[in-house]
Design a protein around this motif. Structure first.
Motif, short mmCIF file in Angstrom:
data_model
loop_
_atom_site.label_atom_id
_atom_site.label_comp_id
_atom_site.label_asym_id
_atom_site.label_seq_id
_atom_site.Cartn_x
_atom_site.Cartn_y
_atom_site.Cartn_z
N GLY A 75 0.21 18.00 5.29
CA GLY A 75 -0.99 18.81 5.15
C GLY A 75 -1.84 18.41 3.98
N THR A 76 -1.73 17.16 3.54
CA THR A 76 -2.51 16.67 2.40
C THR A 76 -3.43 15.53 2.84
OG1 THR A 76 -0.68 15.17 1.78
CG2 THR A 76 -0.76 17.34 0.71
N ASP A 77 -3.75 15.50 4.12
CA ASP A 77 -4.59 14.44 4.67
C ASP A 77 -5.93 14.38 3.95
OD1 ASP A 77 -5.26 12.37 6.32
OD2 ASP A 77 -6.06 13.66 7.89
N GLY A 78 -6.33 13.18 3.56
CA GLY A 78 -7.62 13.00 2.90
C GLY A 78 -7.55 12.99 1.38
N THR A 79 -6.43 13.46 0.81
CA THR A 79 -6.33 13.46 -0.65
C THR A 79 -6.01 12.06 -1.16
OG1 THR A 79 -3.97 13.99 -0.66
CG2 THR A 79 -5.50 15.84 -0.63
N ASP A 80 -6.64 11.70 -2.25
CA ASP A 80 -6.41 10.40 -2.89
C ASP A 80 -6.58 9.23 -1.91
OD1 ASP A 80 -5.30 10.98 -5.79
OD2 ASP A 80 -4.39 12.44 -4.45
N ALA A 81 -7.56 9.33 -1.03
CA ALA A 81 -7.81 8.27 -0.05
C ALA A 81 -8.14 6.95 -0.73
CB ALA A 81 -8.93 8.68 0.88
N SER A 82 -8.84 7.02 -1.86
CA SER A 82 -9.21 5.78 -2.56
C SER A 82 -7.99 5.06 -3.12
CB SER A 82 -10.19 6.10 -3.70
OG SER A 82 -9.61 6.97 -4.65
N ALA A 83 -6.98 5.83 -3.54
CA ALA A 83 -5.75 5.22 -4.06
C ALA A 83 -5.02 4.49 -2.95
CB ALA A 83 -4.86 6.28 -4.68
N PRO B 152 5.05 9.93 -7.84
CA PRO B 152 3.97 10.91 -8.03
C PRO B 152 2.79 10.28 -8.77
CG PRO B 152 6.09 11.92 -8.49
CD PRO B 152 6.36 10.46 -8.28
N TYR B 153 1.60 10.63 -8.36
CA TYR B 153 0.33 10.14 -8.89
C TYR B 153 -0.13 8.82 -8.27
CZ TYR B 153 0.54 13.60 -12.71
OH TYR B 153 0.60 14.76 -13.43
N ALA B 154 0.78 8.05 -7.66
CA ALA B 154 0.38 6.74 -7.14
C ALA B 154 -0.58 6.87 -5.97
CB ALA B 154 1.61 5.94 -6.73
N SER C 116 -1.16 13.68 -5.66
CA SER C 116 -1.01 14.46 -6.88
C SER C 116 0.46 14.55 -7.27
CB SER C 116 -1.55 15.87 -6.66
OG SER C 116 -0.73 16.58 -5.73
N TYR C 117 0.69 15.01 -8.49
CA TYR C 117 2.06 15.19 -8.97
C TYR C 117 2.83 16.15 -8.06
CZ TYR C 117 6.01 16.45 -11.94
OH TYR C 117 7.28 16.70 -12.42
N ALA C 118 2.15 17.21 -7.62
CA ALA C 118 2.80 18.22 -6.79
C ALA C 118 3.25 17.67 -5.44
CB ALA C 118 1.86 19.40 -6.57
N GLU C 119 2.59 16.60 -4.96
CA GLU C 119 2.95 16.02 -3.67
C GLU C 119 4.25 15.22 -3.75
OE1 GLU C 119 -0.30 14.00 -1.56
OE2 GLU C 119 -1.68 15.14 -2.83
N GLY C 120 4.62 14.82 -4.96
CA GLY C 120 5.87 14.09 -5.13
C GLY C 120 5.78 12.65 -4.69
N GLU C 121 6.94 12.08 -4.39
CA GLU C 121 7.03 10.68 -4.00
C GLU C 121 6.67 10.50 -2.52
OE1 GLU C 121 10.45 7.34 -4.64
OE2 GLU C 121 10.98 8.94 -3.25
N TYR C 122 6.09 9.35 -2.22
CA TYR C 122 5.83 8.96 -0.84
C TYR C 122 6.63 7.70 -0.54
CZ TYR C 122 2.00 12.23 0.05
OH TYR C 122 1.26 13.37 0.27
N VAL C 123 7.18 7.65 0.67
CA VAL C 123 7.85 6.44 1.15
C VAL C 123 7.15 6.00 2.43
CG1 VAL C 123 10.00 5.40 1.95
CG2 VAL C 123 10.07 7.19 0.19
N ALA C 124 6.59 4.81 2.40
CA ALA C 124 5.92 4.26 3.57
C ALA C 124 6.89 3.34 4.31
CB ALA C 124 4.67 3.48 3.16
N PHE C 125 6.97 3.49 5.62
CA PHE C 125 7.86 2.67 6.43
C PHE C 125 7.03 1.76 7.35
CE2 PHE C 125 10.01 2.26 10.63
CZ PHE C 125 11.02 1.39 10.24
N VAL C 126 7.35 0.47 7.32
CA VAL C 126 6.70 -0.50 8.21
C VAL C 126 7.78 -1.10 9.10
CG1 VAL C 126 5.32 -2.60 8.37
CG2 VAL C 126 4.97 -1.02 6.46
#
Length: 257
Positions: free
Chosen positions: A170-178, A212-214, A217-227
Motif C-alpha cells: 500500500g505504498t505504491d508511488g512513494t520514493d519513485a525517484s529512488a 530502510p531509506y533506500a 521511508s524508514y517506516a516501510e523497512g527493508e525491501y527485497v527485490a526478486f528477479v
C-alpha cells in the motif's frame, strides 16, 4: 482470583521473555564497555565451514573494533552523546547454498548511536566453497558491463519487483525517484544473493536487498527485490545455466522484511 490470574500472566510473560533470551545465539565476538556494546554473530551453517567462518569473523571483528575506536573518539569530544550506551550488532545468516558450492549470506547490521531511532542495513556475501573465497555473480553471466544488456535486464526486473511489493504494502508511488535511480551497474544496483529454489541444488534467481531509506521511508523497512532466473536466461553463461532452475519457494516470498 484476579490476583492469581495477574500473577500467572506475569509469570508466563517472564517465562516467554526468558525463552526468547535463551533462543538468541551467543555472539561469536563481542565488546562491552560503559559506553558501547558491539557483537558479531555467525549462524550454525557458517560456523560449520571453518574457512567461511574465519573469513566472516575476521571481517566482523575489524568492523566492531573500528566502531569502538570511532566511538572512543566521539566520546572524548562530546561525552553527552553517550548518556545511553551506543550499540552495534552484526549478524551473518546463510540465505542459500547452491550446488553445494555457492553460499549466499546476508550480513545484517544494526546500530544505535543516540538518534531518534536505530538504523539497520543489509549487505551480501557470495562464498565459493571450491575456491575458498568470496566471489561476485559475474561468472554466471556472459557479460556484466555497466549499462550493458545483462545489467539493464537485471535493473528492469528489480524495478518491476519493487513496484509490485510497493503495491502489496500500500505504498505504491512513494520514493519513485529512488527506484528509478537504481543504476544498471553491478556495483550500484544493490546487494545481491542467489535466491533459494524449489529444485534441490539450484537457484531460482537473484534477490536484491534495499535497507530502510533506500527505496522507501524508514517506516516501510527493508525491501527485497526478486528477479527470476528466466528473466536473465538469455544472458547466462554455462555456469549460470547449470546452477539456475526451479521456482522461488513460498517461504522465501514470506520471509520477514
Amino acid at each position: 482470583m484476579l490476583a492469581r490470574r495477574a500473577t500467572l500472566a506475569a509469570a508466563l510473560a517472564c517465562l516467554a521473555s526468558l525463552c526468547a533470551i535463551a533462543a538468541e545465539p551467543k555472539p561469536d565476538f563481542s565488546i562491552k564497555t560503559k559506553w558501547l556494546e558491539a557483537s558479531v554473530t555467525l549462524d550454525a551453517k557458517i560456523k560449520a565451514d571453518p574457512a567461511l567462518a574465519a573469513n566472516c569473523l575476521a571481517e566482523g571483528k575489524a568492523w566492531a573494533q573500528k566502531n569502538r575506536a570511532d566511538a572512543d573518539k566521539e566520546r572524548k569530544q562530546d561525552p553527552d552523546l553517550f548518556r545511553n550506551a551506543w550499540s552495534y550488532e552484526r549478524k551473518y545468516e546463510t540465505r542459500s547454498v547452491v550446488d553445494g558450492r555457492y553460499v549466499s549470506i546476508i550480513r545484517a547490521d544494526y546500530e544505535y548511536t543516540g538518534g531518534a531511532h536505530p538504523n539497520s542495513s543489509s549487505d551480501t556475501i557470495l562464498w565459493d566453497r571450491s575456491a575458498g573465497k568470496r566471489i561476485s555473480i559475474r561468472p554466471f553471466f556472459t557479460e556484466t558491463a555497466d549499462n550493458g544488456p545483462t545489467m539493464k535486464a537485471m535493473r528492469q526486473g528489480v524495478i518491476a519487483s519493487l513496484r509490485a511489493e510497493k503495491r502489496k504494502r500500500g505504498t505504491d508511488g512513494t520514493d519513485a525517484s529512488a527506484i528509478e535511480g537504481i543504476e544498471p551497474k553491478l556495483l550500484k544496483i544493490g546487494p545481491v544473493a542467489l535466491a533459494p529454489s524449489t529444485e534441490e541444488g539450484k537457484s531460482s534467481g537473484l534477490n536484491f536487498y534495499y535497507p530502510p531509506y533506500a527505496v522507501g521511508s524508514y517506516a516501510e523497512g527493508e525491501y527485497v527485490a526478486f528477479v527470476p532466473w528466466e528473466t536473465l536466461k538469455p544472458y547466462l553463461a554455462p555456469e549460470g545455466a547449470r546452477i539456475f532452475g526451479g521456482a522461488r519457494p513460498k517461504e522465501d516470498e514470506d520471509r520477514p522484511r
